[in-house]
Design a protein around this motif. Structure first.
Motif, PDB file in Angstrom:
ATOM      1  N   ILE A 230       0.875  -1.171   0.000  1.00 35.26           N
ATOM      2  CA  ILE A 230       0.000   0.000   0.000  1.00 35.26           C
ATOM      3  C   ILE A 230       0.911   1.220   0.000  1.00 35.26           C
ATOM      4  CG2 ILE A 230      -1.759   1.301   1.266  1.00 35.26           C
ATOM      5  CD1 ILE A 230      -2.477  -1.434   2.595  1.00 35.26           C
ATOM      6  N   VAL A 231       0.692   2.140  -0.928  1.00 34.24           N
ATOM      7  CA  VAL A 231       1.525   3.335  -1.024  1.00 34.24           C
ATOM      8  C   VAL A 231       0.639   4.571  -0.929  1.00 34.24           C
ATOM      9  CG1 VAL A 231       3.192   4.629  -2.392  1.00 34.24           C
ATOM     10  CG2 VAL A 231       3.178   2.124  -2.497  1.00 34.24           C
ATOM     11  N   LEU A 232       0.891   5.383   0.084  1.00 37.28           N
ATOM     12  CA  LEU A 232       0.218   6.672   0.220  1.00 37.28           C
ATOM     13  C   LEU A 232       1.185   7.736  -0.253  1.00 37.28           C
ATOM     14  CD1 LEU A 232      -1.290   6.239   3.812  1.00 37.28           C
ATOM     15  CD2 LEU A 232      -2.337   5.659   1.610  1.00 37.28           C
ATOM     16  N   ARG A 233       0.737   8.647  -1.108  1.00 40.96           N
ATOM     17  CA  ARG A 233       1.679   9.575  -1.739  1.00 40.96           C
ATOM     18  C   ARG A 233       1.126  10.987  -1.813  1.00 40.96           C
ATOM     19  NH1 ARG A 233       4.877  10.127  -7.408  1.00 40.96           N
ATOM     20  NH2 ARG A 233       6.890  10.161  -6.368  1.00 40.96           N
ATOM     21  N   HIS A 234       2.027  11.959  -1.591  1.00 37.30           N
ATOM     22  CA  HIS A 234       1.713  13.364  -1.826  1.00 37.30           C
ATOM     23  C   HIS A 234       2.833  13.986  -2.639  1.00 37.30           C
ATOM     24  CE1 HIS A 234       1.604  17.730  -1.010  1.00 37.30           C
ATOM     25  NE2 HIS A 234       0.296  17.541  -1.005  1.00 37.30           N
ATOM     26  N   VAL A 235       2.457  14.712  -3.686  1.00 34.75           N
ATOM     27  CA  VAL A 235       3.421  15.405  -4.529  1.00 34.75           C
ATOM     28  C   VAL A 235       3.077  16.884  -4.552  1.00 34.75           C
ATOM     29  CG1 VAL A 235       4.375  15.647  -6.853  1.00 34.75           C
ATOM     30  CG2 VAL A 235       3.790  13.371  -5.976  1.00 34.75           C
ATOM     31  N   ALA A 236       4.023  17.714  -4.153  1.00 32.37           N
ATOM     32  CA  ALA A 236       3.848  19.163  -4.216  1.00 32.37           C
ATOM     33  C   ALA A 236       4.540  19.681  -5.469  1.00 32.37           C
ATOM     34  CB  ALA A 236       4.444  19.824  -2.979  1.00 32.37           C
TER      35      ALA A 236
END
Length: 269
Positions: A230-236
């Motif tokens: 499971i991969v939780l990701r945030h990209v700014a």
């Protein structure tokens, strides 16, 4: 008409400082009260707008912190740990809200900020964006739902100029994962691997940092189990998200009781 809150920007010449100056000016909800830089900086005495290569703003950059805070309502601070600690003391004395986006503090510095927060609201966060703070909540929930059969790794990437690692956001995510597991992060954090390290310790939370180019900020929380991840990701992609969050925090802090707050408080999460 009620006067708009006056916001002081510390570290005005930095990437975040310039973004904050623009964000405050364009917000329609606050006014730029003062800009601060370290003594001897080339921007001292110059109009902040002109120093940025833009139209004059009528606010000159100064190095007198007490004068800058006099009559202001909040100071937003993305500087360096020693400067933030000194500014916390000055903000407490002036009675203004202190919003801190600086990362990389040690325990002594955090204790000094906590002492200042006994007199004024201090809002400190490793990341000011809405998306990241939602990611923190999700990380805590997923960690609580999965047992130690799932290994947790936090991977972050930032631009080549960032001076601390892991990032403040990565540590926020690690803390959230540890809280979800009911453990202390300091007891399970694995912040460096090199050479013959042996097998991964069960229950540890690993960190990896990437530095290069102009990456604004990317964070992944990986829950790796047998046969699935499971991969939780945030990209700014735009530093403005942090500036908008910091301004939201500065406005939210008006009229609050003294104490330490986070963006989770500001966002009602």
């Amino acid at each position: 008409m009620t006067e708009q809150p006056g916001i002081v920007i510390a570290g005005a010449s930095g990437r975040m400082g310039q973004m904050l100056i623009r964000t405050v000016g364009e917000s329609g909800r606050a006014r730029l009260a003062a800009c601060i830089e370290r003594p001897g900086h080339g921007w001292i005495g110059r109009d902040a707008g002109e120093a940025m290569g833009a139209a004059p703003l009528g606010v000159r950059v100064g190095d007198d912190v007490a004068a800058a805070l006099d009559g202001a309502h909040a100071v937003i601070d993305f500087t360096a740990p020693p400067a933030s600690v000194a500014l916390a003391q000055a903000a407490a004395q002036a009675g203004v809200v202190h919003v801190i986006g600086t990362t990389g503090f040690d325990k002594v510095q955090l204790d000094a900020i906590a002492e200042a927060a006994r007199r004024v609201p201090v809002i400190r966060a490793g990341n000011m964006s809405l998306g990241v703070n939602l990611l923190v909540q999700l990380t805590r929930q997923v960690a609580a739902a999965l047992d130690e059969d799932f290994d947790i790794e936090v991977v972050e990437a930032h631009h080549r100029h960032k001076v601390d690692a892991p990032s403040g956001t990565a540590l926020m995510l690690g803390e959230a994962a540890a809280e979800g597991r009911g453990v202390e992060l300091g007891a399970v954090a694995d912040r460096g691997r090199d050479g013959i390290t042996g097998a991964r310790a069960r229950g540890h939370i690993g960190f990896a940092a990437i530095r290069g180019g102009d990456v604004v900020g990317e964070h992944d929380v990986i829950f790796a189990g047998a046969g699935e991840r499971i991969v939780l990701r945030h990209v700014a992609t735009d530093r403005a998200i942090f500036a908008r969050g910091a301004l939201k925090a500065a406005l939210w802090g008006q009229g609050r009781a003294p104490g330490e707050y986070t963006m989770l408080d500001v966002l009602g999460l």
